[in-house]
Design an enzyme around this catalytic site. Structure first.
Site, PDB file in Angstrom:
ATOM      1  N   HIS A 130      17.862 -30.852  -2.783  1.00 54.10           N
ATOM      2  CA  HIS A 130      17.989 -30.377  -1.398  1.00 54.10           C
ATOM      3  C   HIS A 130      19.252 -29.524  -1.276  1.00 54.10           C
ATOM      4  CE1 HIS A 130      18.023 -30.406   2.976  1.00 54.10           C
ATOM      5  NE2 HIS A 130      19.314 -30.688   2.906  1.00 54.10           N
ATOM      6  N   ALA A 161      -8.673  -4.221  -2.610  1.00 51.92           N
ATOM      7  CA  ALA A 161      -7.605  -5.083  -2.071  1.00 51.92           C
ATOM      8  C   ALA A 161      -7.371  -6.270  -2.987  1.00 51.92           C
ATOM      9  CB  ALA A 161      -7.967  -5.543  -0.663  1.00 51.92           C
ATOM     10  N   GLY A 162      -7.284  -5.983  -4.284  1.00 56.75           N
ATOM     11  CA  GLY A 162      -6.960  -7.034  -5.248  1.00 56.75           C
ATOM     12  C   GLY A 162      -5.457  -7.092  -5.478  1.00 56.75           C
ATOM     13  N   GLY A 192     -10.317  -2.802 -10.150  1.00 60.39           N
ATOM     14  CA  GLY A 192     -10.363  -3.819 -11.205  1.00 60.39           C
ATOM     15  C   GLY A 192     -10.159  -3.214 -12.580  1.00 60.39           C
ATOM     16  N   THR A 240      -0.672  -3.430 -22.217  1.00 58.46           N
ATOM     17  CA  THR A 240      -0.716  -3.038 -20.797  1.00 58.46           C
ATOM     18  C   THR A 240       0.439  -3.708 -20.063  1.00 58.46           C
ATOM     19  OG1 THR A 240      -3.127  -2.970 -20.928  1.00 58.46           O
ATOM     20  CG2 THR A 240      -2.163  -3.147 -18.724  1.00 58.46           C
ATOM     21  N   GLU A 296     -11.585  -1.949   1.347  1.00 58.27           N
ATOM     22  CA  GLU A 296     -12.111  -3.005   0.469  1.00 58.27           C
ATOM     23  C   GLU A 296     -13.591  -3.216   0.765  1.00 58.27           C
ATOM     24  OE1 GLU A 296     -11.198  -5.214  -2.161  1.00 58.27           O
ATOM     25  OE2 GLU A 296     -13.282  -5.793  -1.833  1.00 58.27           O
TER      26      GLU A 296
HETATM   27  C1  LIG Z   1      -0.399  -2.727 -12.805  1.00 54.18           C
HETATM   28  C2  LIG Z   1      -0.687  -4.039 -13.476  1.00 54.18           C
HETATM   29  C3  LIG Z   1       0.057  -5.159 -13.144  1.00 54.18           C
HETATM   30  C4  LIG Z   1      -0.184  -6.365 -13.778  1.00 54.18           C
HETATM   31  N1  LIG Z   1       0.569  -7.431 -13.430  1.00 54.18           N
HETATM   32  C5  LIG Z   1       0.356  -8.624 -14.033  1.00 54.18           C
HETATM   33  C6  LIG Z   1       1.167  -9.744 -13.721  1.00 54.18           C
HETATM   34  O1  LIG Z   1       2.089  -9.670 -12.910  1.00 54.18           O
HETATM   35  N2  LIG Z   1       0.919 -10.915 -14.365  1.00 54.18           N
HETATM   36  C7  LIG Z   1      -0.092 -11.039 -15.276  1.00 54.18           C
HETATM   37  O2  LIG Z   1      -0.284 -12.127 -15.825  1.00 54.18           O
HETATM   38  N3  LIG Z   1      -0.885  -9.984 -15.593  1.00 54.18           N
HETATM   39  C8  LIG Z   1      -0.676  -8.789 -15.002  1.00 54.18           C
HETATM   40  N4  LIG Z   1      -1.451  -7.711 -15.346  1.00 54.18           N
HETATM   41  C9  LIG Z   1      -2.517  -7.916 -16.356  1.00 54.18           C
HETATM   42  C10 LIG Z   1      -1.927  -7.942 -17.778  1.00 54.18           C
HETATM   43  O3  LIG Z   1      -1.261  -6.731 -18.023  1.00 54.18           O
HETATM   44  C11 LIG Z   1      -3.044  -8.145 -18.795  1.00 54.18           C
HETATM   45  O4  LIG Z   1      -3.776  -9.298 -18.458  1.00 54.18           O
HETATM   46  C12 LIG Z   1      -2.474  -8.325 -20.192  1.00 54.18           C
HETATM   47  O5  LIG Z   1      -1.745  -7.181 -20.589  1.00 54.18           O
HETATM   48  C13 LIG Z   1      -3.611  -8.563 -21.189  1.00 54.18           C
HETATM   49  O6  LIG Z   1      -3.079  -8.699 -22.466  1.00 54.18           O
HETATM   50  P1  LIG Z   1      -3.950  -8.335 -23.756  1.00 54.18           P
HETATM   51  O7  LIG Z   1      -3.065  -8.602 -24.918  1.00 54.18           O
HETATM   52  O8  LIG Z   1      -5.250  -9.005 -23.702  1.00 54.18           O
HETATM   53  O9  LIG Z   1      -4.262  -6.785 -23.634  1.00 54.18           O
HETATM   54  P2  LIG Z   1      -3.347  -5.512 -23.396  1.00 54.18           P
HETATM   55  O10 LIG Z   1      -2.048  -5.866 -22.826  1.00 54.18           O
HETATM   56  O11 LIG Z   1      -4.212  -4.544 -22.661  1.00 54.18           O
HETATM   57  O12 LIG Z   1      -3.050  -4.982 -24.863  1.00 54.18           O
HETATM   58  C14 LIG Z   1      -4.055  -4.466 -25.686  1.00 54.18           C
HETATM   59  C15 LIG Z   1      -3.436  -3.455 -26.611  1.00 54.18           C
HETATM   60  O13 LIG Z   1      -4.393  -3.111 -27.595  1.00 54.18           O
HETATM   61  C16 LIG Z   1      -4.240  -1.746 -27.933  1.00 54.18           C
HETATM   62  N5  LIG Z   1      -5.492  -1.301 -28.561  1.00 54.18           N
HETATM   63  C17 LIG Z   1      -6.721  -1.211 -27.988  1.00 54.18           C
HETATM   64  N6  LIG Z   1      -7.636  -0.814 -28.905  1.00 54.18           N
HETATM   65  C18 LIG Z   1      -6.959  -0.665 -30.062  1.00 54.18           C
HETATM   66  C19 LIG Z   1      -7.343  -0.287 -31.362  1.00 54.18           C
HETATM   67  N7  LIG Z   1      -8.618  -0.022 -31.668  1.00 54.18           N
HETATM   68  N8  LIG Z   1      -6.385  -0.229 -32.320  1.00 54.18           N
HETATM   69  C20 LIG Z   1      -5.077  -0.504 -32.042  1.00 54.18           C
HETATM   70  N9  LIG Z   1      -4.663  -0.858 -30.823  1.00 54.18           N
HETATM   71  C21 LIG Z   1      -5.601  -0.962 -29.852  1.00 54.18           C
HETATM   72  C22 LIG Z   1      -3.939  -1.089 -26.607  1.00 54.18           C
HETATM   73  O14 LIG Z   1      -3.256   0.141 -26.811  1.00 54.18           O
HETATM   74  C23 LIG Z   1      -3.045  -2.143 -25.934  1.00 54.18           C
HETATM   75  O15 LIG Z   1      -1.691  -1.867 -26.137  1.00 54.18           O
HETATM   76  C24 LIG Z   1      -1.216  -6.473 -14.755  1.00 54.18           C
HETATM   77  C25 LIG Z   1      -1.971  -5.348 -15.099  1.00 54.18           C
HETATM   78  C26 LIG Z   1      -1.703  -4.143 -14.475  1.00 54.18           C
HETATM   79  C27 LIG Z   1      -2.517  -2.950 -14.866  1.00 54.18           C
END
Ligand SMILES: Cc1cc2nc3c(=O)[nH]c(=O)nc-3n(C[C@H](O)[C@H](O)[C@H](O)COP(=O)(O)OP(=O)(O)OC[C@H]3O[C@@H](n4cnc5c(N)ncnc54)[C@H](O)[C@@H]3O)c2cc1C
Length: 467
Positions: A446, A182-183, A274, A42, A204
């Site tokens: 500074h 409003a998150g 969320g 993501t 919100e």
């Molecule tokens: C718009 C937006 C902005 C964000 N901005 C920030 C930010 O600025 N800073 C921050 O810290 N966080 C941010 N986040 C949150 C952040 O993206 C997530 O917390 C982070 O990506 C979580 O990482 P993860 O590895 O747990 O899961 P993910 O990044 O969701 O990765 C999980 C992966 O698993 C894959 N998958 C799922 N099931 C299977 C399966 N059965 N087999 C194979 N593959 C599978 C999915 O396709 C996905 O690619 C944001 C989220 C969004 C939506």
């Protein structure tokens, strides 16, 4: 038959790919399975990276429009080239996802494109366009992340009624954009489209924005966003979105506790209430793993109830943040390799990348009060910081909370330019269980914005010198 893997990781986001890199570094035989067709999860594909690419570009656009003239910079006719803005965002994503593929090769991690499913103890089935194969492995790491939480009764078409994913690629700037929620994600993407010309209205359910963040910080942020032109309906719920008219969406709202309904008109509605853990089709039942509403339950240092099955990132409890997933991935790989990997959940910063930025780590004032913990507070406004004044970025403050007796830093809450970078100083201090006086007595360069952190730290003991 080939040797089994030491670890197979399902999911190639920040949790999964960092776990793979660290496991590879530690000499384990590793495979990572990702169904998206691109690594980065993501975060890289539809989260942190594309949103920050648009935030950066739109912030400059707004500055060119409203601030450059005051700095003596004439830009001529300012014009938005939205296709180019979206293209540079996609290029940032492409470059970074390819970088992760390179890191997999560098650390000898096998990258398999396909959907992973736990077929039983030590078995991961991977289904791809080429068919199915089963990997034998000593350990399995679940890193499947999260998905957008839907709002009952509101259908997301990713054209007019969008999730964050659709909001990263709108083909034109909406005239009127309604945000439901409003998150952090809503306020960031709402800021992007407001800067580019949309009228933004935020609905919100709670009586405040940025739930979970320090109340004073959230109030201040709301005032700032309102000044920038966002309209807020707090303690209000959306009960439906009528998309039957081809031009105008009708959003029905009513007071959270019930009452008279009203209608807001919009060109685009962004549903951002969320995210929820994603474990669909993962075969958890084959190894007897149960979930709760925060996903797969981790018992002890990322272990699930099934032997040698581990879980990290958004699909388990804790803040849904990329750096939390990354830290869990690293520590989990270390645990699998027999080392003492550890995550300090008390020191996970959170940043909202709006302008001004908002950043926090540790306990909020509300949390400390609820715990009955006695604390002292130091606060310093950017209005009194020389660099902020020079840069005409005087909004906001730094607030540091420390234990009333020991002076140990318990939390910090900031709003202002660049605070997303500045919070790291506090994280490091908290990792060393520093006292506020340690920061107050550390020489800061500074003129920099970081001097506001030092002055706020001085304020904990009542000797702020420059305000
Ligand atoms: C718009 C937006 C902005 C964000 N901005 C920030 C930010 O600025 N800073 C921050 O810290 N966080 C941010 N986040 C949150 C952040 O993206 C997530 O917390 C982070 O990506 C979580 O990482 P993860 O590895 O747990 O899961 P993910 O990044 O969701 O990765 C999980 C992966 O698993 C894959 N998958 C799922 N099931 C299977 C399966 N059965 N087999 C194979 N593959 C599978 C999915 O396709 C996905 O690619 C944001 C989220 C969004 C939506």
């Amino acid at each position: 038959m080939s040797e089994p893997y030491d670890v197979v990781i399902i999911g190639g986001g920040p949790g999964g790919y960092n776990c793979a890199i660290r496991a590879g570094q530690l000499g384990l035989k590793v495979a990572i399975v990702e169904k998206r067709g691109r690594l980065g999860g993501t975060c890289l594909n539809v989260g942190c990276i594309p949103s920050k690419a648009l935030l950066h570009a739109s912030e400059l656009y707004e500055a060119a429009d409203k601030e450059f003239a005051g700095l003596g910079i004439k830009t001529g006719g300012l014009e938005l080239d939205l296709p180019q803005m979206l293209k540079q965002k996609d290029e940032a994503v492409d470059g970074l996802t390819k970088g992760i593929e390179f890191l997999m090769k560098k650390n000898k991690v096998d990258y398999l494109v396909g959907k992973g499913r736990i077929a039983g103890a030590g078995k991961v089935e991977v289904e791809s366009e080429d068919g199915k194969q089963t990997l034998d492995t000593k350990h399995i790491v679940i890193a499947t992340g999260s998905e957008v939480t839907p709002l009952p009764g509101v259908e997301i078409d990713e054209k007019r009624v969008v999730s964050s994913t659709g909001a990263l690629s709108l083909e034109k700037v909406p005239g009127k954009l309604v945000l439901i929620g409003a998150g952090v994600i809503g306020l960031e993407l709402g800021s992007v489209w407001r800067r580019l010309g949309a009228e933004v209205t935020v609905v919100e359910y709670l009586d405040r924005i940025l739930p979970g963040m320090d109340g004073e910080l959230a109030k201040n942020a709301q005032r700032t966003f309102a000044k920038q032109g966002m309209e807020f309906h707090l303690s209000t719920k959306v009960t439906g979105v009528d998309a039957s008219d081809a031009d105008t969406l009708k959003v029905t709202i009513e007071p959270a506790e019930g009452g008279e309904a009203k209608t807001l008109e919009a060109d685009t509605v962004l549903v951002c209430i969320g995210r929820r853990p994603y474990t669909e089709g993962l075969g958890l039942e084959n190894v007897g793993i149960e979930t709760d509403k925060r996903g797969v339950i981790a018992n002890d240092h990322f272990r699930t109830s099934a032997e040698n099955v581990w879980v990290i990132g958004d699909c388990t409890s804790g803040p849904m943040l990329a750096h939390k997933a990354e830290d869990e991935g690293t520590a989990c790989a270390e645990r699998i390799a027999g080392k003492a990997g550890h995550v300090n959940y008390g020191v996970i910063p959170g940043v909202v990348y709006t302008a001004p930025e908002i950043a926090a780590v540790g306990k909020t004032e509300e949390e400390l009060k609820a715990e009955g913990r006695k604390y002292k507070k130091g606060k310093f406004p950017f209005q009194a910081n020389s660099r902020a004044r020079t840069n005409h970025q005087t909004e906001g403050f730094v607030k540091i909370l420390a234990d009333a007796e020991t002076d140990e830093i318990l939390g910090a809450h900031m709003i202002g330019a660049n605070v997303g970078e500045m919070i790291a100083e506090i994280c490091l201090a908290m990792e060393f269980q520093a006292a506020s006086e340690d920061i107050a007595r550390t020489c800061h360069p500074h003129p920099t914005l970081t001097e506001a952190v030092r002055q706020a730290a001085m304020g904990v003991e009542g000797w702020t010198m420059q305000a």
